[in-house]
Scaffold this active site. Structure first.
Site, short mmCIF file in Angstrom:
data_model
loop_
_atom_site.label_atom_id
_atom_site.label_comp_id
_atom_site.label_asym_id
_atom_site.label_seq_id
_atom_site.Cartn_x
_atom_site.Cartn_y
_atom_site.Cartn_z
N ASP A 124 -3.16 1.18 6.85
CA ASP A 124 -2.33 0.90 5.68
C ASP A 124 -2.01 -0.58 5.54
OD1 ASP A 124 -2.36 3.57 5.19
OD2 ASP A 124 -0.35 3.97 5.96
N ASP A 167 0.86 -1.18 0.00
CA ASP A 167 0.00 0.00 0.00
C ASP A 167 0.90 1.23 0.00
OD1 ASP A 167 -2.64 1.40 0.49
OD2 ASP A 167 -1.50 2.09 2.23
N GLU A 218 -1.01 -1.14 -6.03
CA GLU A 218 -2.24 -0.52 -6.46
C GLU A 218 -1.97 0.25 -7.75
OE1 GLU A 218 -3.20 2.02 -3.19
OE2 GLU A 218 -1.13 2.02 -2.57
#
Ligand SMILES: [Zn+2]
Length: 387
Positions: free
Chosen positions: A361, A181, A265
């Site tokens: 996170d 993340d 991501e």
């Protein structure tokens, strides 16, 4: 399975006085056509016209050659390469990934490139129209030569030889998978619980930069003191960039070594959602101006981080998977319950359904890893169906 990789070797050139003179002329002419073409392109932009294509600019090169004799003394290829570089620089500028190209000055990153016609014979390289030039060969050269660049750096000429070679496709030594993340408070949080501090925390250098920049703004523009001060500022910028690069290289090497599959991501998606919610600003004064700069620095870091991971994984035989991360911050990584209320604060996650509690996170990194596994499983099914 084999794959093709590109590699560059760099050596110190040892030209004779005569060759050095020719090399200087090649560099000067390449710089001349770059500046000439840039002037032309700037003129187009200033007059609201489209910029000229590479082919159109090449036609101009023919005209310039009849106008300036010194252009005829050098090989056409490096001059064309210079124009090609400019076309690419303009394209990058219009894409928004780089700034507008700048005029070149003598001695400032002087370089020219041969796309073909070069040869290597032991400790000598053949440069068209220049001849066989000696170089300090510090290692063996493998592969097929793709191009050769001559450049000026730190008071001497260097030759960079780019080669292409076939190698057996590597198999990643690790078996593990990891989700990452990306964030502002933490630059990266890994699904195994480790995290990395923000990349733009170069406090000391930043203060120094601000001081020197303030001094620059007080100097008479283009005066000799202004130039001196400007070089000082540029050196600090270069230092910051280098520190950041080293930091990222260490980080990406470590992650790439330890994990065969890395799930990230998709940055663009994250970018839009993050700025829409307005969660990325640092609190404090001048939030707006500061956040713009911070965002730019952070985005650069994210893109570079991903770029490095991708090529390092390719070398090791690993994989990088990018997933849509729009809901990873709200979903519980344990029971998959998705709710706004799960997110207690920027840092805290507590599932309203199963009461699972974790750093927000880390919870997101676990979701990213799970999404990556889905993508992989689907990929496997598609592959099996195709076969
Ligand atoms: Zn839950």
């Amino acid at each position: 399975m084999v794959m093709i990789i590109r590699k560059a070797y760099r050596f110190v050139l040892e030209p004779t006085a005569e060759q050095a003179d020719l090399i200087c002329r090649f560099a000067g002419s390449s710089r001349f056509v770059w500046n000439k073409a840039l002037e032309l392109q700037k003129h187009c932009v200033a007059n609201g016209k489209r910029v000229l294509s590479y082919a159109e600019i090449c036609c101009r090169l023919v005209e310039w050659k009849s106008e300036w004799d010194f252009l005829k003394e050098v090989h056409s290829q490096p001059l064309q390469q210079s124009l090609k570089d400019l076309s690419l620089a303009l394209k990058n500028c219009f894409d928004g990934s780089k700034g507008f190209p700048r005029f070149k000055k003598k001695g400032e990153r002087d370089a020219f490139r041969f796309p073909q016609g070069t040869k290597i014979d032991n400790k000598k390289v053949y440069l068209p129209k220049i001849g066989w030039v000696k170089f300090r060969k510090s290692q063996k050269i493998d592969g097929t030569i793709k191009n050769v660049t001559v450049s000026w750096s730190m008071g001497r000429w260097f030759v960079s030889i780019q080669v292409e070679m076939e190698v057996a496709e590597p198999v990643h030594p690790a078996k593990s998978e990891i989700g990452i993340d990306m964030g502002v408070v933490r630059f990266a949080t890994l699904s195994d619980g480790t995290f990395v501090a923000p990349i733009n925390s170069f406090g000391k250098v930043r203060t120094k930069l601000a001081t020197q920049q303030r001094r620059l703004s007080k100097k008479q523009k283009y005066s000799s003191n202004w130039h001196k001060q400007k070089r000082k500022v540029q050196r600090i910028h270069a230092k910051v960039a280098q520190v950041r690069k080293d930091f990222l290289h260490k980080l990406t090497s470590l992650i790439s070594k330890n994990h065969a599959v890395i799930v990230l991501e998709d940055l663009q998606v994250k970018n839009m959602s993050a700025s829409g919610k307005g969660t990325i600003e640092d609190p404090g004064k001048n939030v707006k101006a500061k956040s713009g700069l911070n965002r730019a620095i952070r985005d650069q870091g994210w893109y570079e981080f991903r770029r490095q991971l991708e090529y390092k994984q390719k070398w090791r035989g690993g994989k990088v998977i990018a997933v849509n991360a729009s809901n990873t911050s709200l979903e519980c990584s344990e029971c998959h319950h998705r709710a706004k209320e799960n997110r207690v604060s920027q840092a805290n996650f507590r599932c309203v359904k199963c009461l699972h509690e974790e750093h927000a996170d880390l919870n997101a990194a676990k979701n990213i890893l799970a999404a990556g596994r889905v993508v992989q499983a689907c990929g496997d099914i598609i592959r099996r169906t195709a076969a």
